[in-house]
Each structure stands twice: as structure tokens, then as C-alpha cells.
Design a protein around this motif. Structure first.
Motif, short mmCIF file in Angstrom:
data_model
loop_
_atom_site.label_atom_id
_atom_site.label_comp_id
_atom_site.label_asym_id
_atom_site.label_seq_id
_atom_site.Cartn_x
_atom_site.Cartn_y
_atom_site.Cartn_z
N GLN A 72 67.56 46.35 60.38
CA GLN A 72 67.47 47.77 60.02
C GLN A 72 68.11 48.05 58.66
N ALA A 73 69.10 47.24 58.31
CA ALA A 73 69.78 47.40 57.01
C ALA A 73 68.95 46.81 55.87
N GLY A 74 67.81 46.22 56.23
CA GLY A 74 66.92 45.69 55.20
C GLY A 74 67.19 44.24 54.81
N MET A 75 67.96 43.55 55.61
CA MET A 75 68.24 42.15 55.31
C MET A 75 67.00 41.31 55.63
N GLY A 76 66.61 40.48 54.69
CA GLY A 76 65.46 39.61 54.88
C GLY A 76 65.81 38.40 55.72
N VAL A 77 64.81 37.60 56.02
CA VAL A 77 64.98 36.41 56.85
C VAL A 77 65.99 35.44 56.22
N THR A 78 65.92 35.26 54.92
CA THR A 78 66.84 34.34 54.24
C THR A 78 68.28 34.82 54.39
N ASP A 79 68.51 36.12 54.18
CA ASP A 79 69.87 36.66 54.32
C ASP A 79 70.37 36.59 55.75
N VAL A 80 69.50 36.86 56.71
CA VAL A 80 69.89 36.79 58.12
C VAL A 80 70.22 35.34 58.50
N ASN A 81 69.41 34.40 58.05
CA ASN A 81 69.69 32.98 58.34
C ASN A 81 70.99 32.53 57.69
N ARG A 82 71.22 32.93 56.45
CA ARG A 82 72.47 32.60 55.76
C ARG A 82 73.66 33.21 56.51
N SER A 83 73.49 34.45 56.96
CA SER A 83 74.55 35.14 57.70
C SER A 83 74.83 34.45 59.03
N MET A 84 73.78 34.08 59.74
CA MET A 84 73.94 33.41 61.04
C MET A 84 74.69 32.08 60.86
N SER A 85 74.30 31.33 59.85
CA SER A 85 74.95 30.04 59.58
C SER A 85 76.43 30.23 59.25
N ALA A 86 76.72 31.19 58.38
CA ALA A 86 78.11 31.46 57.99
C ALA A 86 78.93 31.96 59.18
N ALA A 87 78.35 32.85 59.97
CA ALA A 87 79.05 33.40 61.14
C ALA A 87 79.36 32.30 62.15
N MET A 88 78.41 31.39 62.37
CA MET A 88 78.66 30.29 63.31
C MET A 88 79.75 29.37 62.78
N SER A 89 79.74 29.11 61.49
CA SER A 89 80.76 28.25 60.89
C SER A 89 82.16 28.86 61.04
N VAL A 90 82.28 30.14 60.76
CA VAL A 90 83.58 30.81 60.87
C VAL A 90 84.01 30.90 62.34
N THR A 91 83.07 31.14 63.23
CA THR A 91 83.39 31.21 64.65
C THR A 91 83.96 29.88 65.14
N SER A 92 83.42 28.77 64.63
CA SER A 92 83.92 27.46 65.07
C SER A 92 85.26 27.12 64.42
N SER A 93 85.55 27.66 63.24
CA SER A 93 86.84 27.36 62.60
C SER A 93 87.93 28.35 62.98
N ASN A 94 87.56 29.57 63.34
CA ASN A 94 88.53 30.59 63.77
C ASN A 94 88.18 30.94 65.22
N MET A 95 88.81 30.25 66.14
CA MET A 95 88.45 30.32 67.55
C MET A 95 88.75 31.68 68.20
N THR A 96 89.44 32.55 67.49
CA THR A 96 89.73 33.87 68.07
C THR A 96 88.62 34.87 67.78
N THR A 97 87.59 34.44 67.06
CA THR A 97 86.49 35.34 66.74
C THR A 97 85.25 34.97 67.54
#
Length: 193
Positions: A63-88
Motif C-alpha cells: 500500500q505504501a507503493g513499495m515494489g517487488v524489489t524493495d519488498v524482497n530486499r526488506s524481507m531479506s534484511a528483516a530476516m537477517s536482523v531477526t536472526s542476529s537480534n533474537m529479541t526481535t
């Protein structure tokens, strides 16, 4: 297992499940199976709930207008941070990315700052007892001051604000910074760190 068969809709009679057990063994077995079954159902419900929050964040990104590339980049970054910061959680990090993208105006900059924002929120939650996302107020405060245009300056201010909250035991909050910067108006631009 008998419980998984029940979940699949296969109903067996108590007599078939317990076979040659006496009444005491049947009662104990039933209680254990019920407890284990409840635990499995609870875990499955938690997974489904979290999946729903992740899907919600992805829908908000769309809805914010993020394209597939941005969403994929965001998903990858979010998963990486979730695995390194276990409280998130994944959904929390996706929300931070979406909010940071709004403040920075750019997905790449949001991804660049996700890890430090995630760590800052973990520290703030430890000070204030958890459960509240306080990073948005810091980000908005720094956006008010015009700091989001300079990545190095943003990181420095974020670190300083977190240190102030730590030093005061949470008596000075990110909301206090946001209020000060908002009501300081143009004078805010002249304030140094």
C-alpha cells in the motif's frame, strides 16, 4: 500419533487408542495427551498469528507503493536482523523498515539503519519493561531536525538518545526528544548533539 490423527479429522474410539490399559493408565494417558495436544495447538496458533502479522506488514508495504524489489530486499534484511537480534520478530523488523523508508524516503537507507534501530529498540524495551516500539519517535524526532539526510549523523544521534534514555533510567524518553524537536521548530536546526 493419535493426536495428529485427531487434528486430521480421524476420530478413533477411546477403546481403540488405549487397548489393554486399565482405567488408571487411561486417565493418565488422556491427561498427558491432552496437555501435549494443547501445547501443539498453542504453538500452531502462535505461528499462524505471527504469519498474519508478517502478511499484514507486507500488505502495508504494498500500500505504501513499495515494489517487488524493495519488498524482497526488506524481507531479506528483516530476516537477517531477526536472526542476529533474537529479541526481535520478522514482522517487527518489517514494520521498522517500512517506517524507516518513510522517514528516509529510500529503502536502501532504511535497510542500512535497520540493525541499529532494532538494537536500539531492544535496549529501550529493556529499560522500559518491553512491549512498546519507541524507535518511531526517535526517527520522527531526527526527521524533524533534518538528520535523516545524513546517515552518519543519524546513527550518532540515535546512539546519543538511547544513551540518554539509559542514563536517566527511562525518565527521559524518545517521546520527550520528539516533543522537544517538534516544538523547537526552526530553532531545532541550530541545536547540536
Amino acid at each position: 500419533s493419535s493426536f495428529s490423527q485427531q487434528l486430521l479429522g480421524v476420530h478413533s474410539s477411546v477403546k481403540d487408542l488405549t487397548g489393554g490399559f486399565n482405567r488408571l493408565k487411561m486417565a493418565i494417558g488422556g491427561m498427558l495427551a491432552g496437555g501435549a495436544g494443547f501445547g501443539i495447538v498453542k504453538v500452531m496458533a502462535d505461528v499462524a498469528k505471527h504469519g498474519g502479522t508478517v502478511n499484514h506488514q507486507l500488505a502495508l508495504m504494498d500500500q505504501a507503493g513499495m515494489g517487488v524489489t524493495d519488498v524482497n530486499r526488506s524481507m531479506s534484511a528483516a530476516m537477517s536482523v531477526t536472526s542476529s537480534n533474537m529479541t526481535t520478530t520478522l514482522s517487527e523488523n518489517l514494520r521498522h523498515l517500512r517506517e524507516l523508508r518513510y522517514a528516509f524516503g529510500d529503502t536502501a537507507k532504511a535497510v542500512e539503519h535497520l540493525n541499529e534501530v532494532s538494537k536500539a529498540n531492544t535496549i529501550l524495551n529493556a529499560i522500559k519493561g518491553g512491549g512498546v516500539d519507541q524507535v518511531w519517535e526517535i526517527t520522527k524526532a531526527l526527521e524533524e531536525k533534518g538528520i535523516t539526510q545524513n546517515s552518519k549523523e543519524f546513527s550518532s544521534y540515535l546512539n546519543t538518545i538511547v544513551k540518554v534514555v539509559q542514563a536517566t533510567g527511562g525518565k527521559v524518553t524518545p517521546a520527550d526528544f520528539f516533543s522537544a524537536f517538534k516544538y523547537g521548530r526552526t530553532a531545532t536546526f541550530g541545536w547540536d548533539e
